[in-house]
Write a protein that holds these residues in place. Structure first.
Motif, PDB file in Angstrom:
ATOM      1  N   ILE A 220       0.679  -1.200  -0.086  1.00 24.04           N
ATOM      2  CA  ILE A 220       0.081  -0.072   0.117  1.00 24.04           C
ATOM      3  C   ILE A 220       1.033   1.112   0.029  1.00 24.04           C
ATOM      4  O   ILE A 220       1.969   1.330   0.539  1.00 24.04           O
ATOM      5  CB  ILE A 220      -0.866   0.138   1.150  1.00 24.04           C
ATOM      6  N   ASN A 221       0.337   2.284  -0.749  1.00 24.89           N
ATOM      7  CA  ASN A 221       1.071   3.700  -0.659  1.00 24.89           C
ATOM      8  C   ASN A 221       0.031   4.703  -0.697  1.00 24.89           C
ATOM      9  O   ASN A 221      -1.098   4.672  -1.256  1.00 24.89           O
ATOM     10  CB  ASN A 221       2.217   3.822  -1.580  1.00 24.89           C
ATOM     11  N   ASP A 222       0.403   5.827  -0.745  1.00 25.50           N
ATOM     12  CA  ASP A 222      -0.487   6.990  -1.175  1.00 25.50           C
ATOM     13  C   ASP A 222       0.217   7.795  -2.154  1.00 25.50           C
ATOM     14  O   ASP A 222       1.491   7.781  -2.324  1.00 25.50           O
ATOM     15  CB  ASP A 222      -0.903   8.015   0.116  1.00 25.50           C
ATOM     16  N   LYS A 223      -0.622   8.916  -2.800  1.00 24.69           N
ATOM     17  CA  LYS A 223       0.200   9.606  -3.754  1.00 24.69           C
ATOM     18  C   LYS A 223       1.196  10.734  -3.121  1.00 24.69           C
ATOM     19  O   LYS A 223       2.118  10.953  -3.568  1.00 24.69           O
ATOM     20  CB  LYS A 223      -0.805  10.614  -4.198  1.00 24.69           C
ATOM     21  N   ASP A 224       0.888  10.949  -1.680  1.00 21.92           N
ATOM     22  CA  ASP A 224       1.787  11.757  -1.008  1.00 21.92           C
ATOM     23  C   ASP A 224       2.618  10.977  -0.235  1.00 21.92           C
ATOM     24  O   ASP A 224       2.246  10.165   0.726  1.00 21.92           O
ATOM     25  CB  ASP A 224       1.003  12.560   0.039  1.00 21.92           C
ATOM     26  N   PRO A 225       4.057  11.100  -0.599  1.00 17.55           N
ATOM     27  CA  PRO A 225       5.185   9.948   0.070  1.00 17.55           C
ATOM     28  C   PRO A 225       4.988  10.324   1.670  1.00 17.55           C
ATOM     29  O   PRO A 225       5.275   9.139   2.441  1.00 17.55           O
ATOM     30  CB  PRO A 225       6.422  10.562  -0.576  1.00 17.55           C
ATOM     31  N   GLU A 226       5.001  11.643   1.842  1.00 14.58           N
ATOM     32  CA  GLU A 226       4.905  11.857   3.599  1.00 14.58           C
ATOM     33  C   GLU A 226       3.676  11.027   4.286  1.00 14.58           C
ATOM     34  O   GLU A 226       4.069  10.662   5.353  1.00 14.58           O
ATOM     35  CB  GLU A 226       4.783  13.512   3.832  1.00 14.58           C
ATOM     36  N   LEU A 227       2.491  11.066   3.384  1.00 14.94           N
ATOM     37  CA  LEU A 227       1.492  10.238   4.317  1.00 14.94           C
ATOM     38  C   LEU A 227       1.795   8.790   4.229  1.00 14.94           C
ATOM     39  O   LEU A 227       1.563   8.071   5.041  1.00 14.94           O
ATOM     40  CB  LEU A 227       0.291  10.141   3.669  1.00 14.94           C
ATOM     41  N   THR A 228       2.477   8.350   3.077  1.00 16.36           N
ATOM     42  CA  THR A 228       2.856   6.835   3.142  1.00 16.36           C
ATOM     43  C   THR A 228       3.906   6.565   4.353  1.00 16.36           C
ATOM     44  O   THR A 228       3.702   5.422   4.950  1.00 16.36           O
ATOM     45  CB  THR A 228       3.522   6.400   1.913  1.00 16.36           C
ATOM     46  N   ARG A 229       4.764   7.316   4.511  1.00 17.12           N
ATOM     47  CA  ARG A 229       5.737   7.227   5.632  1.00 17.12           C
ATOM     48  C   ARG A 229       5.056   7.209   7.007  1.00 17.12           C
ATOM     49  O   ARG A 229       5.525   6.447   7.865  1.00 17.12           O
ATOM     50  CB  ARG A 229       6.910   8.205   5.439  1.00 17.12           C
ATOM     51  N   LEU A 230       4.051   8.407   7.235  1.00 17.21           N
ATOM     52  CA  LEU A 230       3.232   8.385   8.164  1.00 17.21           C
ATOM     53  C   LEU A 230       2.486   6.995   8.793  1.00 17.21           C
ATOM     54  O   LEU A 230       2.513   6.254   9.802  1.00 17.21           O
ATOM     55  CB  LEU A 230       2.387   9.366   8.394  1.00 17.21           C
ATOM     56  N   TRP A 231       2.007   6.640   7.698  1.00 20.65           N
ATOM     57  CA  TRP A 231       1.249   5.082   7.907  1.00 20.65           C
ATOM     58  C   TRP A 231       2.339   4.087   8.316  1.00 20.65           C
ATOM     59  O   TRP A 231       1.859   3.505   9.218  1.00 20.65           O
ATOM     60  CB  TRP A 231       0.603   4.816   6.457  1.00 20.65           C
ATOM     61  N   TYR A 232       3.376   4.000   7.793  1.00 24.68           N
ATOM     62  CA  TYR A 232       4.333   2.974   7.948  1.00 24.68           C
ATOM     63  C   TYR A 232       4.677   3.262   9.537  1.00 24.68           C
ATOM     64  O   TYR A 232       4.889   2.283  10.366  1.00 24.68           O
ATOM     65  CB  TYR A 232       5.558   3.143   7.220  1.00 24.68           C
ATOM     66  N   GLN A 233       4.966   4.338   9.776  1.00 18.97           N
ATOM     67  CA  GLN A 233       5.384   4.819  11.187  1.00 18.97           C
ATOM     68  C   GLN A 233       4.390   4.390  12.417  1.00 18.97           C
ATOM     69  O   GLN A 233       4.678   3.769  13.247  1.00 18.97           O
ATOM     70  CB  GLN A 233       5.772   6.367  11.299  1.00 18.97           C
ATOM     71  N   GLN A 234       3.223   4.644  11.890  1.00 19.95           N
ATOM     72  CA  GLN A 234       2.238   4.353  12.835  1.00 19.95           C
ATOM     73  C   GLN A 234       2.050   2.788  13.039  1.00 19.95           C
ATOM     74  O   GLN A 234       1.691   2.518  14.113  1.00 19.95           O
ATOM     75  CB  GLN A 234       0.776   5.158  12.098  1.00 19.95           C
ATOM     76  N   ILE A 235       1.922   2.155  11.896  1.00 14.25           N
ATOM     77  CA  ILE A 235       1.590   0.586  12.131  1.00 14.25           C
ATOM     78  C   ILE A 235       3.060   0.032  12.716  1.00 14.25           C
ATOM     79  O   ILE A 235       3.021  -0.990  13.535  1.00 14.25           O
ATOM     80  CB  ILE A 235       1.647  -0.106  10.686  1.00 14.25           C
ATOM     81  N   SER A 236       4.190   0.580  12.679  1.00 15.77           N
ATOM     82  CA  SER A 236       5.592  -0.171  12.947  1.00 15.77           C
ATOM     83  C   SER A 236       5.355   0.332  14.467  1.00 15.77           C
ATOM     84  O   SER A 236       5.730  -0.695  15.089  1.00 15.77           O
ATOM     85  CB  SER A 236       6.710   0.932  12.448  1.00 15.77           C
ATOM     86  N   GLU A 237       4.999   1.229  14.918  1.00 13.49           N
ATOM     87  CA  GLU A 237       4.931   1.599  16.383  1.00 13.49           C
ATOM     88  C   GLU A 237       3.873   0.577  16.852  1.00 13.49           C
ATOM     89  O   GLU A 237       4.169   0.064  18.359  1.00 13.49           O
ATOM     90  CB  GLU A 237       4.565   3.004  16.811  1.00 13.49           C
ATOM     91  N   LYS A 238       2.963   0.447  16.345  1.00 16.82           N
ATOM     92  CA  LYS A 238       1.656  -0.408  17.207  1.00 16.82           C
ATOM     93  C   LYS A 238       2.232  -1.917  17.170  1.00 16.82           C
ATOM     94  O   LYS A 238       1.885  -2.603  18.030  1.00 16.82           O
ATOM     95  CB  LYS A 238       0.611  -0.459  16.050  1.00 16.82           C
ATOM     96  N   THR A 239       3.007  -2.338  16.073  1.00 15.29           N
ATOM     97  CA  THR A 239       3.299  -3.659  16.348  1.00 15.29           C
ATOM     98  C   THR A 239       4.663  -3.867  17.383  1.00 15.29           C
ATOM     99  O   THR A 239       4.836  -5.036  17.797  1.00 15.29           O
ATOM    100  CB  THR A 239       4.239  -4.071  14.959  1.00 15.29           C
ATOM    101  N   LYS A 240       5.051  -2.740  18.097  1.00 15.11           N
ATOM    102  CA  LYS A 240       6.174  -2.911  18.913  1.00 15.11           C
ATOM    103  C   LYS A 240       5.657  -2.616  20.352  1.00 15.11           C
ATOM    104  O   LYS A 240       6.257  -3.079  21.124  1.00 15.11           O
ATOM    105  CB  LYS A 240       7.168  -1.769  18.892  1.00 15.11           C
ATOM    106  N   GLU A 241       4.162  -2.323  20.436  1.00 19.15           N
ATOM    107  CA  GLU A 241       3.851  -2.348  21.669  1.00 19.15           C
ATOM    108  C   GLU A 241       3.266  -3.714  22.296  1.00 19.15           C
ATOM    109  O   GLU A 241       3.165  -4.711  21.650  1.00 19.15           O
ATOM    110  CB  GLU A 241       2.362  -1.608  21.598  1.00 19.15           C
TER     111      GLU A 241
END
Length: 241
Positions: A220-241
């Motif tokens: 998955i990605n978005d047209k906006d690269p920054e939003l794609t990176r934000l999604w990645y960061q959000q999910i990555s953090e959740k998987t570490k909890e």
């Protein structure tokens, strides 16, 4: 690219051969329902020139598609849509026109059926296209994340085996059940090195998120690269909890 080209050329050849067989070799049995008609109706249709004109319609359709075929080798993004759109509209309009060569007692009924089919098919294509072009979002929740829109679903964080941010998308080889548009891939596809995968991809918009779960692989990605990176960061953090 080559898969689509083979499909286009195959359709062109099929229409051309069918049209030639009907028009030049009197293969009238190739016309749907013709062989089951009473002999009197068959003779009347032949006298009206109906079978010959059906063959001509198929030949003209193949010629039109052949003329449009070079679009596939240009930078024009909607070559496939234009070619198959032409095929559908030209064939359906031609079928409506050919009702004037029907036997008189069935002409009105045939006209109504042809018009109804035209409206249903064009309407169906329009609705499908509308939903196909609709966007999607990745929504993070407390215990799960959700991808909205067509082919979307919800998955628990605990099911994630790995997540990766990719600069380049692996080669997508086959669409099995999804929407493949010039700027968007959405649905189920075969991906080289990953097998069957669920894609929500804006083409040419790096980076891409790859999420591997117990029973699913998602890109998955978005047209906006920054939003794609934000999604990645959000999910990555959740998987570490």
């Amino acid at each position: 690219m080559w898969g689509l080209l083979i499909v286009h050329v195959s359709v062109i050849l099929i229409f051309l051969l069918l049209g030639w067989a009907i028009r030049n070799k009197e293969g009238y049995w190739l016309i749907s329902g013709f062989a089951n008609r009473p002999k009197e109706e068959q003779e009347q249709l032949i006298s009206n020139g109906y079978p010959q004109k059906v063959g001509g319609l198929l030949i003209l359709t193949s010629v039109g598609m052949l003329i449009l075929l070079p679009l596939m080798f240009t930078s024009f993004k909607y070559a496939t849509e234009v070619q198959f759109g032409f095929m559908t509209i030209f064939l359906m309009a031609g079928i409506i026109y050919l009702t004037k060569y029907e036997v008189p007692k069935k002409r009105k009924r045939s006209y109504i059926i042809s018009i109804s089919l035209f409206i249903l098919i064009i309407g169906g294509i329009g609705i499908a296209s509308y939903f196909s072009y609709q966007g999607y979002e990745l929504v993070t929740k407390k215990d799960s994340f959700k991808i909205t829109g067509m082919y979307g679903d919800e998955w628990a964080y605990e099911d994630i085996a790995s997540i990766e941010l990719m600069d380049n998308l692996p080669e997508v080889t086959v669409r099995t059940n999804g929407v493949g548009l010039p700027t968007l891939s959405k649905g189920h596809f075969k991906v080289t090195g990953y097998g069957s995968s669920l894609l929500f991809i804006q083409k040419g918009s790096s980076p891409y998120i790859y999420i591997e779960m117990k029973d699913k692989k998602v890109f998955i990605n978005d047209k906006d690269p920054e939003l794609t990176r934000l999604w990645y960061q959000q999910i990555s953090e959740k998987t570490k909890e």
